[in-house]
Design a protein around this motif. Sequence first.
Motif, PDB file in Angstrom:
ATOM      1  N   PRO A 180       0.818  -1.217   0.000  1.00  0.00           N
ATOM      2  CA  PRO A 180       0.000   0.000   0.000  1.00  0.00           C
ATOM      3  C   PRO A 180       0.852   1.268   0.000  1.00  0.00           C
ATOM      4  CG  PRO A 180      -0.688  -1.533   1.729  1.00  0.00           C
ATOM      5  CD  PRO A 180       0.607  -2.034   1.212  1.00  0.00           C
ATOM      6  N   ALA A 181       0.560   2.177  -0.898  1.00  0.00           N
ATOM      7  CA  ALA A 181       1.329   3.414  -1.011  1.00  0.00           C
ATOM      8  C   ALA A 181       1.268   4.248   0.255  1.00  0.00           C
ATOM      9  CB  ALA A 181       0.833   4.230  -2.206  1.00  0.00           C
ATOM     10  N   ASP A 182       0.132   4.198   0.973  1.00  0.00           N
ATOM     11  CA  ASP A 182      -0.009   5.066   2.143  1.00  0.00           C
ATOM     12  C   ASP A 182       0.800   4.585   3.344  1.00  0.00           C
ATOM     13  OD1 ASP A 182      -1.513   2.854   2.835  1.00  0.00           O
ATOM     14  OD2 ASP A 182      -3.336   3.964   3.314  1.00  0.00           O
ATOM     15  N   ARG A 183       1.422   3.422   3.240  1.00  0.00           N
ATOM     16  CA  ARG A 183       2.292   2.935   4.317  1.00  0.00           C
ATOM     17  C   ARG A 183       3.769   3.183   4.012  1.00  0.00           C
ATOM     18  NH1 ARG A 183       0.475  -2.908   4.661  1.00  0.00           N
ATOM     19  NH2 ARG A 183       2.694  -3.214   4.974  1.00  0.00           N
ATOM     20  N   ILE A 184       4.043   3.807   2.864  1.00  0.00           N
ATOM     21  CA  ILE A 184       5.432   3.996   2.436  1.00  0.00           C
ATOM     22  C   ILE A 184       5.787   5.477   2.519  1.00  0.00           C
ATOM     23  CG2 ILE A 184       7.096   3.625   0.580  1.00  0.00           C
ATOM     24  CD1 ILE A 184       5.171   1.464  -0.524  1.00  0.00           C
ATOM     25  N   TYR A 185       6.848   5.793   3.237  1.00  0.00           N
ATOM     26  CA  TYR A 185       7.289   7.172   3.452  1.00  0.00           C
ATOM     27  C   TYR A 185       8.650   7.367   2.792  1.00  0.00           C
ATOM     28  CZ  TYR A 185       3.628   7.309   7.003  1.00  0.00           C
ATOM     29  OH  TYR A 185       2.418   7.257   7.657  1.00  0.00           O
ATOM     30  N   VAL A 186       8.746   8.367   1.923  1.00  0.00           N
ATOM     31  CA  VAL A 186      10.014   8.683   1.261  1.00  0.00           C
ATOM     32  C   VAL A 186      10.777   9.674   2.132  1.00  0.00           C
ATOM     33  CG1 VAL A 186      11.135   9.595  -0.799  1.00  0.00           C
ATOM     34  CG2 VAL A 186       9.004   8.268  -1.007  1.00  0.00           C
ATOM     35  N   VAL A 187      11.945   9.253   2.592  1.00  0.00           N
ATOM     36  CA  VAL A 187      12.824  10.104   3.396  1.00  0.00           C
ATOM     37  C   VAL A 187      14.178  10.103   2.693  1.00  0.00           C
ATOM     38  CG1 VAL A 187      13.825  10.545   5.671  1.00  0.00           C
ATOM     39  CG2 VAL A 187      11.571   9.440   5.487  1.00  0.00           C
ATOM     40  N   PRO A 188      14.406  11.068   1.790  1.00  0.00           N
ATOM     41  CA  PRO A 188      15.588  11.026   0.926  1.00  0.00           C
ATOM     42  C   PRO A 188      16.915  11.024   1.683  1.00  0.00           C
ATOM     43  CG  PRO A 188      13.974  12.547   0.058  1.00  0.00           C
ATOM     44  CD  PRO A 188      13.506  12.159   1.432  1.00  0.00           C
ATOM     45  N   ASN A 189      17.914  10.483   1.014  1.00  0.00           N
ATOM     46  CA  ASN A 189      19.244  10.322   1.607  1.00  0.00           C
ATOM     47  C   ASN A 189      20.076  11.592   1.439  1.00  0.00           C
ATOM     48  OD1 ASN A 189      21.085   8.764   3.005  1.00  0.00           O
ATOM     49  ND2 ASN A 189      21.995   7.885   1.166  1.00  0.00           N
ATOM     50  N   THR A 190      19.486  12.725   1.788  1.00  0.00           N
ATOM     51  CA  THR A 190      20.145  14.011   1.591  1.00  0.00           C
ATOM     52  C   THR A 190      21.133  14.301   2.716  1.00  0.00           C
ATOM     53  OG1 THR A 190      18.187  14.981   2.636  1.00  0.00           O
ATOM     54  CG2 THR A 190      18.294  15.068   0.238  1.00  0.00           C
ATOM     55  N   ALA A 191      21.921  15.347   2.523  1.00  0.00           N
ATOM     56  CA  ALA A 191      22.909  15.772   3.523  1.00  0.00           C
ATOM     57  C   ALA A 191      22.342  16.914   4.355  1.00  0.00           C
ATOM     58  CB  ALA A 191      24.198  16.219   2.829  1.00  0.00           C
ATOM     59  N   SER A 192      22.857  17.056   5.545  1.00  0.00           N
ATOM     60  CA  SER A 192      22.426  18.144   6.420  1.00  0.00           C
ATOM     61  C   SER A 192      23.062  19.465   5.992  1.00  0.00           C
ATOM     62  CB  SER A 192      22.818  17.838   7.864  1.00  0.00           C
ATOM     63  OG  SER A 192      22.509  18.925   8.699  1.00  0.00           O
ATOM     64  N   ARG A 193      22.322  20.555   6.203  1.00  0.00           N
ATOM     65  CA  ARG A 193      22.899  21.885   5.948  1.00  0.00           C
ATOM     66  C   ARG A 193      24.111  22.132   6.843  1.00  0.00           C
ATOM     67  NH1 ARG A 193      17.429  24.256   6.374  1.00  0.00           N
ATOM     68  NH2 ARG A 193      16.551  24.576   4.299  1.00  0.00           N
ATOM     69  N   ASP A 194      24.091  21.557   8.028  1.00  0.00           N
ATOM     70  CA  ASP A 194      25.174  21.755   8.992  1.00  0.00           C
ATOM     71  C   ASP A 194      26.080  20.530   8.977  1.00  0.00           C
ATOM     72  OD1 ASP A 194      26.843  22.381  11.063  1.00  0.00           O
ATOM     73  OD2 ASP A 194      25.359  22.060  12.649  1.00  0.00           O
ATOM     74  N   ARG A 195      27.249  20.667   8.368  1.00  0.00           N
ATOM     75  CA  ARG A 195      28.162  19.527   8.327  1.00  0.00           C
ATOM     76  C   ARG A 195      29.150  19.540   9.482  1.00  0.00           C
ATOM     77  NH1 ARG A 195      33.165  20.673   5.290  1.00  0.00           N
ATOM     78  NH2 ARG A 195      33.064  22.714   4.300  1.00  0.00           N
ATOM     79  N   GLY A 196      28.951  20.446  10.412  1.00  0.00           N
ATOM     80  CA  GLY A 196      29.826  20.498  11.564  1.00  0.00           C
ATOM     81  C   GLY A 196      31.160  21.139  11.226  1.00  0.00           C
ATOM     82  N   SER A 197      32.083  21.017  12.145  1.00  0.00           N
ATOM     83  CA  SER A 197      33.407  21.624  11.979  1.00  0.00           C
ATOM     84  C   SER A 197      34.332  20.645  11.280  1.00  0.00           C
ATOM     85  CB  SER A 197      33.980  22.018  13.336  1.00  0.00           C
ATOM     86  OG  SER A 197      35.278  22.541  13.194  1.00  0.00           O
ATOM     87  N   MET A 198      34.539  20.853   9.992  1.00  0.00           N
ATOM     88  CA  MET A 198      35.423  20.002   9.196  1.00  0.00           C
ATOM     89  C   MET A 198      36.448  20.893   8.504  1.00  0.00           C
ATOM     90  SD  MET A 198      34.600  16.674   9.223  1.00  0.00           S
ATOM     91  CE  MET A 198      33.229  15.650   9.793  1.00  0.00           C
ATOM     92  N   PRO A 199      37.556  21.219   9.163  1.00  0.00           N
ATOM     93  CA  PRO A 199      38.545  22.111   8.549  1.00  0.00           C
ATOM     94  C   PRO A 199      39.155  21.501   7.295  1.00  0.00           C
ATOM     95  CG  PRO A 199      39.413  21.099  10.552  1.00  0.00           C
ATOM     96  CD  PRO A 199      37.965  20.767  10.500  1.00  0.00           C
ATOM     97  N   ILE A 200      39.461  22.365   6.341  1.00  0.00           N
ATOM     98  CA  ILE A 200      40.076  21.931   5.088  1.00  0.00           C
ATOM     99  C   ILE A 200      41.580  21.786   5.296  1.00  0.00           C
ATOM    100  CG2 ILE A 200      40.492  22.538   2.678  1.00  0.00           C
ATOM    101  CD1 ILE A 200      37.592  21.746   3.325  1.00  0.00           C
ATOM    102  N   ASP A 201      42.106  20.660   4.847  1.00  0.00           N
ATOM    103  CA  ASP A 201      43.547  20.384   4.942  1.00  0.00           C
ATOM    104  C   ASP A 201      44.239  21.028   3.744  1.00  0.00           C
ATOM    105  OD1 ASP A 201      46.114  19.258   4.821  1.00  0.00           O
ATOM    106  OD2 ASP A 201      45.453  17.391   5.744  1.00  0.00           O
ATOM    107  N   GLY A 202      44.951  22.116   3.985  1.00  0.00           N
ATOM    108  CA  GLY A 202      45.592  22.852   2.894  1.00  0.00           C
ATOM    109  C   GLY A 202      46.596  22.025   2.130  1.00  0.00           C
ATOM    110  N   GLU A 203      47.240  21.054   2.802  1.00  0.00           N
ATOM    111  CA  GLU A 203      48.233  20.221   2.116  1.00  0.00           C
ATOM    112  C   GLU A 203      47.569  19.372   1.041  1.00  0.00           C
ATOM    113  OE1 GLU A 203      50.459  16.949   0.881  1.00  0.00           O
ATOM    114  OE2 GLU A 203      48.747  16.673   2.229  1.00  0.00           O
ATOM    115  N   ILE A 204      46.363  18.858   1.346  1.00  0.00           N
ATOM    116  CA  ILE A 204      45.650  18.060   0.349  1.00  0.00           C
ATOM    117  C   ILE A 204      45.254  18.934  -0.839  1.00  0.00           C
ATOM    118  CG2 ILE A 204      43.490  16.811  -0.094  1.00  0.00           C
ATOM    119  CD1 ILE A 204      43.708  15.661   2.738  1.00  0.00           C
ATOM    120  N   VAL A 205      44.722  20.121  -0.574  1.00  0.00           N
ATOM    121  CA  VAL A 205      44.295  21.012  -1.649  1.00  0.00           C
ATOM    122  C   VAL A 205      45.492  21.421  -2.509  1.00  0.00           C
ATOM    123  CG1 VAL A 205      43.232  23.234  -2.185  1.00  0.00           C
ATOM    124  CG2 VAL A 205      42.319  21.826  -0.316  1.00  0.00           C
ATOM    125  N   ASP A 206      46.609  21.779  -1.877  1.00  0.00           N
ATOM    126  CA  ASP A 206      47.799  22.207  -2.620  1.00  0.00           C
ATOM    127  C   ASP A 206      48.378  21.084  -3.471  1.00  0.00           C
ATOM    128  OD1 ASP A 206      47.603  24.722  -1.539  1.00  0.00           O
ATOM    129  OD2 ASP A 206      49.098  24.381   0.029  1.00  0.00           O
TER     130      ASP A 206
END
Length: 400
Positions: A180-206
């Motif tokens: 039954p369609a009414d028993r199925i809930y779509v909850v997409p596998n999206t990402a949160s707006r807040d990804r927390g504190s994840m500093p960028i490693d300049g050595e990797i970027v360079d």
Amino acid sequence: MRIGMVLNHRIPPPDIRVEKEAKTLLDAGHEIHLLLEGSPGREREEQYKGMSLLRGVVMGPLREKYHRYTFNFTFRDRMWRRAIGDFASSRKVDALHVHDLPFMREAVSVGRRLGLPVVADLHENYPAGLQVWYESSLKKRTIYNFERWARYEREVLEEVDAIVVVVEESKERLVGLGLPADRIYVVPNTASRDRGSMPIDGEIVDRYRGRFVLAYIGGFAPHRGLDTVIRAMPAVRARVPKALLLLVGDRNEPYRRYLQRLAGESGCGDAVEMTGWQPFEKIWSFIDASDVCLVPHARNPHTDTTIPHKIFQYMSVAKPVVVSDCPPLRRVVEDSGGGLWFAHDDPAGFAAAIIALHEDEGKRRAMGEAGRNAFLDRYNWESTSGGLLRLYERLAYRDR
């Protein structure tokens, strides 16, 4: 409500999907208790990100191997059924919320005995996934036989009170099975707006500065479509000499060796870099270093009815994406304007997409911004998790 989640693996390492759902329900005032697999030396009970964990099933290597084969032949597991029953009773849960298919029948058995509703949270099309996760033809004819698993899925989903899926295409598949369609809930596998504190490693970027970086991040397996991308690299490099295919991930040594051999045979071994598995906190640095991000999945019944978290992570930081024509991927890219798609298993089509983006920096930037705007507007967890809350509002109202 006091929600008892069941997960048939270990935390940590983090399970992003489970943790997002738990946070949403916790913020709405629910309690989350999580039964999961433990390991020798780990605390049996622990508070983790607001969840109350119970590592109620601990198996040594031999027991785990025995368990895997007996369960896959019978779809029954006394150890997990007993653990779920003890967990539900001791934690006095109001509902059982089971992540993925394997122990759904045991949870239904406990739920019916204790008068609890059962929610089936299907992260993916499990019967189809077994056909692409494993290469052994013998296993796919026996313990991972598609018809057996599809029959088990259909039978057990008829008994649950609600079903959570990650994309509309998955809901359509289940409705096609007669659920039954009414028993199925779509909850997409999206990402949160807040990804927390994840500093960028300049050595990797360079490290990658001056290259036109095409980044794929995730596991290596035939259904990921990485062979198509490598086959395209000679044509890409002929027009984009500084192109570098950056593959961040692994955990499949035989397939990694195959990809390395394929890159060498294609004459583009020096344009393909495989970093191996990286800590989660490093992932954003590799994304930051990239010019285009990839989700090149091969099409099959599994990839046609699921979507990876990573596409939304890429969009969140304005990276243009190139994806295959798996329906959920193509739908998101066409709706958002955040990138291009190509026909799966078509190296020439992939190369054409990459060359078009390389030759038009303005187009790349515009697509990246369009993807980010769509992410902020409608493809973020905060905007798409409403189905999960509605599901539990319905269950709570029913129990009054």
